[in-house]
Write a protein that holds these residues in place. Structure first.
Motif, PDB file in Angstrom:
ATOM      1  N   LEU A  57     -23.776 -42.308  17.808  1.00  0.00           N
ATOM      2  CA  LEU A  57     -25.008 -42.575  18.550  1.00  0.00           C
ATOM      3  C   LEU A  57     -24.877 -43.918  19.252  1.00  0.00           C
ATOM      4  CD1 LEU A  57     -27.600 -41.683  15.767  1.00  0.00           C
ATOM      5  CD2 LEU A  57     -27.124 -40.310  17.784  1.00  0.00           C
ATOM      6  N   THR A  58     -25.587 -44.089  20.342  1.00  0.00           N
ATOM      7  CA  THR A  58     -25.534 -45.367  21.040  1.00  0.00           C
ATOM      8  C   THR A  58     -26.858 -45.688  21.718  1.00  0.00           C
ATOM      9  OG1 THR A  58     -24.250 -46.705  22.611  1.00  0.00           O
ATOM     10  CG2 THR A  58     -24.709 -44.435  23.254  1.00  0.00           C
ATOM     11  N   ASP A  59     -27.020 -46.972  22.076  1.00  0.00           N
ATOM     12  CA  ASP A  59     -28.158 -47.460  22.870  1.00  0.00           C
ATOM     13  C   ASP A  59     -29.488 -46.984  22.302  1.00  0.00           C
ATOM     14  OD1 ASP A  59     -26.969 -48.827  25.526  1.00  0.00           O
ATOM     15  OD2 ASP A  59     -25.666 -47.200  24.872  1.00  0.00           O
ATOM     16  N   ILE A  60     -29.726 -47.346  21.059  1.00  0.00           N
ATOM     17  CA  ILE A  60     -30.957 -46.944  20.368  1.00  0.00           C
ATOM     18  C   ILE A  60     -32.144 -47.752  20.885  1.00  0.00           C
ATOM     19  CG2 ILE A  60     -32.046 -46.818  18.092  1.00  0.00           C
ATOM     20  CD1 ILE A  60     -29.046 -46.653  17.034  1.00  0.00           C
ATOM     21  N   HIS A  61     -31.921 -49.026  21.166  1.00  0.00           N
ATOM     22  CA  HIS A  61     -32.929 -49.907  21.772  1.00  0.00           C
ATOM     23  C   HIS A  61     -34.293 -49.807  21.089  1.00  0.00           C
ATOM     24  CE1 HIS A  61     -30.618 -51.690  24.964  1.00  0.00           C
ATOM     25  NE2 HIS A  61     -30.221 -50.513  25.422  1.00  0.00           N
ATOM     26  N   GLY A  62     -34.299 -49.904  19.768  1.00  0.00           N
ATOM     27  CA  GLY A  62     -35.562 -49.975  19.036  1.00  0.00           C
ATOM     28  C   GLY A  62     -36.324 -48.677  18.933  1.00  0.00           C
ATOM     29  N   ALA A  63     -35.746 -47.565  19.368  1.00  0.00           N
ATOM     30  CA  ALA A  63     -36.439 -46.261  19.326  1.00  0.00           C
ATOM     31  C   ALA A  63     -36.335 -45.676  17.917  1.00  0.00           C
ATOM     32  CB  ALA A  63     -35.853 -45.313  20.364  1.00  0.00           C
ATOM     33  N   TYR A  64     -37.047 -46.288  16.998  1.00  0.00           N
ATOM     34  CA  TYR A  64     -36.901 -45.944  15.586  1.00  0.00           C
ATOM     35  C   TYR A  64     -37.271 -44.494  15.279  1.00  0.00           C
ATOM     36  CZ  TYR A  64     -38.116 -45.501  10.677  1.00  0.00           C
ATOM     37  OH  TYR A  64     -38.230 -45.045   9.389  1.00  0.00           O
ATOM     38  N   GLU A  65     -38.377 -44.016  15.815  1.00  0.00           N
ATOM     39  CA  GLU A  65     -38.813 -42.659  15.458  1.00  0.00           C
ATOM     40  C   GLU A  65     -37.780 -41.616  15.884  1.00  0.00           C
ATOM     41  OE1 GLU A  65     -42.716 -41.464  16.560  1.00  0.00           O
ATOM     42  OE2 GLU A  65     -43.663 -42.640  14.964  1.00  0.00           O
ATOM     43  N   THR A  66     -37.272 -41.745  17.102  1.00  0.00           N
ATOM     44  CA  THR A  66     -36.249 -40.795  17.564  1.00  0.00           C
ATOM     45  C   THR A  66     -34.972 -40.942  16.751  1.00  0.00           C
ATOM     46  OG1 THR A  66     -37.154 -40.892  19.801  1.00  0.00           O
ATOM     47  CG2 THR A  66     -34.932 -40.010  19.573  1.00  0.00           C
ATOM     48  N   PHE A  67     -34.528 -42.175  16.561  1.00  0.00           N
ATOM     49  CA  PHE A  67     -33.312 -42.433  15.782  1.00  0.00           C
ATOM     50  C   PHE A  67     -33.439 -41.864  14.373  1.00  0.00           C
ATOM     51  CE2 PHE A  67     -31.317 -45.441  12.720  1.00  0.00           C
ATOM     52  CZ  PHE A  67     -29.988 -45.199  13.018  1.00  0.00           C
ATOM     53  N   SER A  68     -34.566 -42.139  13.738  1.00  0.00           N
ATOM     54  CA  SER A  68     -34.777 -41.664  12.372  1.00  0.00           C
ATOM     55  C   SER A  68     -34.764 -40.145  12.304  1.00  0.00           C
ATOM     56  CB  SER A  68     -36.124 -42.204  11.848  1.00  0.00           C
ATOM     57  OG  SER A  68     -36.416 -41.680  10.575  1.00  0.00           O
ATOM     58  N   HIS A  69     -35.403 -39.499  13.286  1.00  0.00           N
ATOM     59  CA  HIS A  69     -35.438 -38.036  13.275  1.00  0.00           C
ATOM     60  C   HIS A  69     -34.049 -37.446  13.488  1.00  0.00           C
ATOM     61  CE1 HIS A  69     -37.589 -34.187  13.497  1.00  0.00           C
ATOM     62  NE2 HIS A  69     -36.655 -33.848  14.369  1.00  0.00           N
ATOM     63  N   VAL A  70     -33.292 -38.044  14.385  1.00  0.00           N
ATOM     64  CA  VAL A  70     -31.927 -37.547  14.641  1.00  0.00           C
ATOM     65  C   VAL A  70     -31.082 -37.636  13.370  1.00  0.00           C
ATOM     66  CG1 VAL A  70     -29.780 -38.063  15.877  1.00  0.00           C
ATOM     67  CG2 VAL A  70     -31.938 -37.941  17.129  1.00  0.00           C
ATOM     68  N   LEU A  71     -31.252 -38.702  12.592  1.00  0.00           N
ATOM     69  CA  LEU A  71     -30.518 -38.806  11.330  1.00  0.00           C
ATOM     70  C   LEU A  71     -31.040 -37.802  10.308  1.00  0.00           C
ATOM     71  CD1 LEU A  71     -29.907 -42.601  10.627  1.00  0.00           C
ATOM     72  CD2 LEU A  71     -28.506 -40.975  11.887  1.00  0.00           C
ATOM     73  N   MET A 222     -32.580 -51.249  11.931  1.00  0.00           N
ATOM     74  CA  MET A 222     -31.630 -52.040  11.155  1.00  0.00           C
ATOM     75  C   MET A 222     -31.792 -51.817   9.654  1.00  0.00           C
ATOM     76  SD  MET A 222     -29.344 -53.582  12.887  1.00  0.00           S
ATOM     77  CE  MET A 222     -28.700 -54.343  11.401  1.00  0.00           C
ATOM     78  N   ASP A 223     -33.011 -51.610   9.196  1.00  0.00           N
ATOM     79  CA  ASP A 223     -33.215 -51.307   7.774  1.00  0.00           C
ATOM     80  C   ASP A 223     -32.486 -50.026   7.390  1.00  0.00           C
ATOM     81  OD1 ASP A 223     -34.781 -53.533   7.234  1.00  0.00           O
ATOM     82  OD2 ASP A 223     -36.683 -52.480   7.519  1.00  0.00           O
ATOM     83  N   VAL A 224     -32.561 -49.005   8.257  1.00  0.00           N
ATOM     84  CA  VAL A 224     -31.885 -47.735   7.988  1.00  0.00           C
ATOM     85  C   VAL A 224     -30.368 -47.945   7.968  1.00  0.00           C
ATOM     86  CG1 VAL A 224     -31.408 -45.413   8.883  1.00  0.00           C
ATOM     87  CG2 VAL A 224     -33.752 -46.324   8.941  1.00  0.00           C
ATOM     88  N   ILE A 225     -29.859 -48.643   8.986  1.00  0.00           N
ATOM     89  CA  ILE A 225     -28.413 -48.883   9.076  1.00  0.00           C
ATOM     90  C   ILE A 225     -27.918 -49.683   7.874  1.00  0.00           C
ATOM     91  CG2 ILE A 225     -26.661 -50.153  10.390  1.00  0.00           C
ATOM     92  CD1 ILE A 225     -28.203 -49.341  12.935  1.00  0.00           C
ATOM     93  N   GLN A 226     -28.694 -50.678   7.495  1.00  0.00           N
ATOM     94  CA  GLN A 226     -28.316 -51.549   6.387  1.00  0.00           C
ATOM     95  C   GLN A 226     -28.142 -50.762   5.089  1.00  0.00           C
ATOM     96  OE1 GLN A 226     -30.108 -55.704   6.026  1.00  0.00           O
ATOM     97  NE2 GLN A 226     -31.229 -54.609   4.454  1.00  0.00           N
ATOM     98  N   ASN A 227     -28.928 -49.706   4.924  1.00  0.00           N
ATOM     99  CA  ASN A 227     -28.899 -48.927   3.685  1.00  0.00           C
ATOM    100  C   ASN A 227     -28.099 -47.635   3.801  1.00  0.00           C
ATOM    101  OD1 ASN A 227     -30.639 -50.692   2.121  1.00  0.00           O
ATOM    102  ND2 ASN A 227     -32.306 -50.012   3.442  1.00  0.00           N
TER     103      ASN A 227
END
Length: 667
Positions: A57-71, A222-227
């Protein structure tokens, strides 16, 4: 240990002192011949398993809801597994509910437990279905690896349910399900096994840069990535800007605040990271009391909100920090002539009486002519108030515990580039000159290019951060860390200039144009991509480049596949501000044991709709490459490490049998 080695001179021809030391250390972990043999057998078998699935994945730019759903939906892989098990056995509505339950188990259970009339019956059926989905998700991994991925509270139960069901044990199997329900642990078990499925379907996560800016929740990303259990990051220029700010670089701190103000995300700084912006607000209100600062209104502010007190304050803060940033940038540029960034020194090119600026020999009228903090005779000098403000902001960034924790994660899991399983990953570019050769860039008086350039910038950034409190020669490392954000030859940026001043103060499109590095013309050329792969030590015939940074204009017919399949650009605009440009809402590149697949995502409506209405992201999957033979662990970088371990274990086994190394245990 060395004395034991020296007593037997005949061993010198077979084992060096260093190898002897290494074998004795290895013997502590494998103290018997049996334990060594068992581990060799185990590792040999792992080599013949299918490789794990990688997601890029790339260029998330703070789009947490979309990023979280994709994961959570593993870029559509969860639904694919459900279809594999229940393609004809369940209707579409039931499959949608099961998928949503796996994505958002806590929230979905809260709704279902209130609405379901026969809750015990629903539990019994749902637990069985989740176990079946978990089985197909785990089928290509060793039992040991699957066990390690299990939630601790339910590891034994999940292990039994995944592996013990057969006709002879049906009653035993059903009794486990019954007991989970009877002891009121069904909800906890569903949450645990849903997260277990999510984890299995993404064996390795690659983030190709730009986690920060534009969107409002980079902190949550970042919290998601960190964990995350297995992740790497290739820094983007927006990431390095925040990393430099956390290092205490004043120009970068101003840049972070300016972009946050531009996209109306100051709350992320204040609420998520505890940055004290009151000194900036106080300074801006005093300095720009009578200035409407209209050009600094946050992007996309609704017309009805433009007259609000908050919008006006943000605009004043925005202008104040932008002018401070220009001064601080100028300070770095003037101290480092080898950066060749004199074209970015514009405050001294302004005619403050006429309200014009001269750029490239052209005199252009400014749209905003109010500069109360600039001394025309010394335009880069900070006023006493600006100096005080800059230091207060620096103190706040250096002492933000959460920001420092996130930046340490970016350093520990990240780098300027990565080679992994025959893929070269980087965010921006590999700088090329006008002839298409690797461009030489001077850092601390020495020239670097290609791979060495990326490695040197990586080293400089690490030195700058971990020496952030030292006011010595390491300060030049900090200057080059700042350069990575917007320098003309930065591999994270890749443009000849960042036209920040021109966008704010001019209406001239030619002046605002940001010419790209030659790389962006030549990355469509297969031979260029193959040279880059060779430069980074990869086989150009078998390898690929995976790139982000520049959004792919899908709506205008642009393809993410370049250079006859040698390079993939996977910036599809996950962040909403980019979706008008791309026409989609992001890509995921998926690399499993059979193929390379590109998933193109439609815009994500909202987390609420995903949970309540069971609306998933619509993803279109395209096969990019398919392997002739299934790719095994033995074909991967991990496989190389395992083969080296096997070689060491065989040497230990030989040493045990020769009596060179003492068996550590009699068991």
């Amino acid at each position: 240990m060395v004395l034991d080695y020296e007593r037997n001179q005949s061993l010198r021809n077979d084992y060096s002192v260093d190898e002897f030391k290494h074998l004795n250390l290895l013997a502590e972990k494998f103290p018997t011949v049996q334990s060594v043999c068992s581990e060799i057998i185990n590792l040999e078998s792992i080599l013949n398993l299918p490789k794990g699935t990688e997601h890029f994945l790339t260029d998330i730019h703070g789009a947490y809801e979309t990023f979280s759903h994709v994961l959570r939906n593993a870029s559509g892989m969860v639904r694919k597994k459900i279809d594999a098990v229940y393609q004809y056995a369940l209707d579409e509505k039931t499959k949608r509910q099961l998928a949503t339950l796996i994505y958002y188990p806590e929230e979905k259970l809260e709704i279902i437990t209130k609405e379901e009339s026969d809750l015990e019956g629903w539990y019994a059926v749902t637990l069985l279905r989740l176990i079946e989905v978990a089985k197909v998700s785990a089928d290509k991994y060793t039992r040991s690896k699957v066990r390690k991925a299990m939630p601790e509270d339910f590891a034994y139960i999940i292990d039994e349910l995944l592996n013990e069901r057969n006709a002879k044990k049906e009653q035993y199997y059903n009794s486990i399900i019954r007991s989970i329900i009877d002891v009121d642990r069904a909800n906890s078990f569903i949450i645990a096994i849903s997260k277990f499925i999510q984890r299995l379907l993404i064996d390795r996560l690659h983030i190709i840069g730009d986690i920060f800016d534009r969107g409002p929740h980079a902190d949550k990303v970042m919290d998601v990535i960190q964990n995350h259990h297995s992740v790497d990051i290739q820094w983007g220029n927006h990431d390095i800007l925040w990393m430099a700010a956390a290092t205490g670089i004043r120009a970068s701190i101003a840049g972070v605040i300016r972009i946050s103000a531009r996209y109306d995300n100051l709350a992320t700084l204040e609420d998520a990271y505890g940055i004290n912006l009151l000194p900036l607000a106080t300074f801006a209100l005093k300095t720009y009391a009578d200035d409407p600062c209209d050009a600094f209104m946050p992007i996309n502010t609704p017309s009805e909100n433009r007259s609000s007190t908050q919008a006006k304050l943000t605009s004043k803060m925005h202008k104040a920090i932008m002018i401070l940033e220009m001064k601080l940038n100028g300070e770095i540029i003037r101290q480092n002539p080898e950066m060749c960034m004199d074209d970015r020194l514009l405050l001294d090119k302004i005619d403050y009486e006429k309200g014009t600026v001269t750029i490239d020999g052209r005199e252009l009228e400014l749209t905003d002519k109010n500069f109360p903090t600039i001394d025309p005779k010394n335009p880069y000098a900070l006023t006493p108030e600006e100096k005080d403000l800059a230091e207060k902001l620096r103190f706040s960034f250096l002492n933000s515990e959460r920001l420092q924790r996130h930046v340490k994660t970016l350093f520990s899991k990240g780098s300027t580039f990565l080679t992994y399983n025959s893929n070269l990953l980087y965010h921006g570019c590999i700088p090329l000159d006008d002839k298409g050769d690797f461009k030489e860039v001077t850092i601390h008086g020495k020239k670097y290019k290609g791979k060495e350039l990326c490695e040197q910038f990586d080293l400089v950034s690490r030195r700058a951060y971990y020496n952030r409190e030292r006011q010595d020669k390491r300060s030049r490392d900090r200057d080059y860390m700042w350069y990575l954000w917007s320098g003309a030859d930065s591999p994270l940026f890749g443009k000849k200039k960042m036209a920040t001043f021109e966008r704010y103060f001019l209406n001239d499109k030619d002046a605002q144009y940001e010419a790209s590095n030659r790389y962006y013309k030549l990355r469509d050329d297969k031979e260029t991509c193959m040279r880059i792969l060779e430069e980074f030590g990869l086989d150009p015939e078998k390898s690929h480049i995976i790139n982000g940074h520049v959004p792919v204009k899908v709506g205008k017919g642009e393809s993410p596949v370049k250079a006859d399949g040698k390079l993939f650009v996977i910036d599809g605009g996950m962040s909403k501000p980019y979706q008008k440009v791309t026409g989609i809402a992001g890509y995921t590149l998926i690399y499993d044991s059979y193929s390379l697949i590109l998933a193109e995502h439609a815009p994500f409506e909202s987390r609420r709709n995903a949970i309540q209405e069971e609306i998933d992201i619509v993803s279109t999957r395209s096969m990019l490459e398919r392997a002739t033979d299934r790719i095994l662990v033995g074909d991967t970088d991990n496989g190389i490490d395992i083969k080296n371990q096997i070689q060491d274990l065989n040497r230990l086994l030989e040493a045990y049998r020769k009596g060179v190394v003492k068996v550590k245990s009699v068991k």
